[in-house]
Design an enzyme around this catalytic site. Sequence first.
Site, PDB file in Angstrom:
ATOM      1  CB  CYS A  74      38.009  29.308  34.410  1.00 35.66           C
ATOM      2  SG  CYS A  74      37.388  27.849  34.763  1.00 35.66           S
ATOM      3  CG  HIS A 110      38.894  27.583  38.484  1.00 37.78           C
ATOM      4  ND1 HIS A 110      38.292  28.183  37.788  1.00 37.78           N
ATOM      5  CD2 HIS A 110      39.780  27.862  39.378  1.00 37.78           C
ATOM      6  CE1 HIS A 110      38.550  29.439  38.027  1.00 37.78           C
ATOM      7  NE2 HIS A 110      39.637  30.007  39.038  1.00 37.78           N
ATOM      8  CG  ASP A 125      41.551  32.266  38.736  1.00 37.27           C
ATOM      9  OD1 ASP A 125      41.152  32.759  37.661  1.00 37.27           O
ATOM     10  OD2 ASP A 125      40.833  31.542  39.603  1.00 37.27           O
TER      11      ASP A 125
END
Length: 253
Positions: A74, A110, A125
């Site tokens: 991420c 995250h 994302d």
Amino acid sequence: MTWDIEKLDLDAYLTRIGLAGPFAPSTATLRAVHLAHVRSIPFENLDVVLGRGVALDLGSVQDKLVTGGRGGYCHEHNLLLAAALERLGFPVTRHLARIRLGRSHLPRGHAMLTVRAEGRTWLADVGFGGDGLVEPLPFEEGAELESGPWRWRLGRDGDFWVLHAGETELYAFRPDEPHYPSDFEVANFYVSRSPHSPFVRHVLAQRTTADARIRLEERTFPAAGDLARWLRDELGIEITDQDAQALLPRLRP
């Protein structure tokens, strides 16, 4: 560490995801870049499992994900996307969220983004892996998105915004919390180095197509060369035979 977006080779990034400019900072551009990124650059944590950690300076991220034939997780994915979107003229805010997946009060580990396009804010994302977003989602309570066989919804839980994939809560975050490069460094260190991090304990690799998630997890291979070929042919990840040999025992139950 700073964001250093001027270090991004934007043309090389757009070539990597299969798009050609010029682009206006529009909703259509945001969707096109987001979707192309998810389908072009795989999600993986191989360097973490190999004990190398993950560098978040933009030069290192670009060398790995854009020119190096690799994917990332991420922090790498979304810091790369943020730099590209800002270079394309979008206002971008970087956030840290708390993974849920049946749990709560986990560390803010995250990385994800909110992006402004044509007077509207979007949740972006490209780095969750698993059942993460493939297109941006309107940052509005109750917003829903359907793309291919997948569905997402954005809801509220007190002060937190929560992203759902189907019935599963993926993560929660507070958009009013400012996050700085140093916060990402701390989160990245935990995710890539802590023995409590699932990224240290499990080999993860995934490529998203229009209608499927192709995953490495729970597969076995008779030899390192077979693993290296599968990663290259199925996920687009280039690793050496030596690295494949080191990873092979970690794939077995």
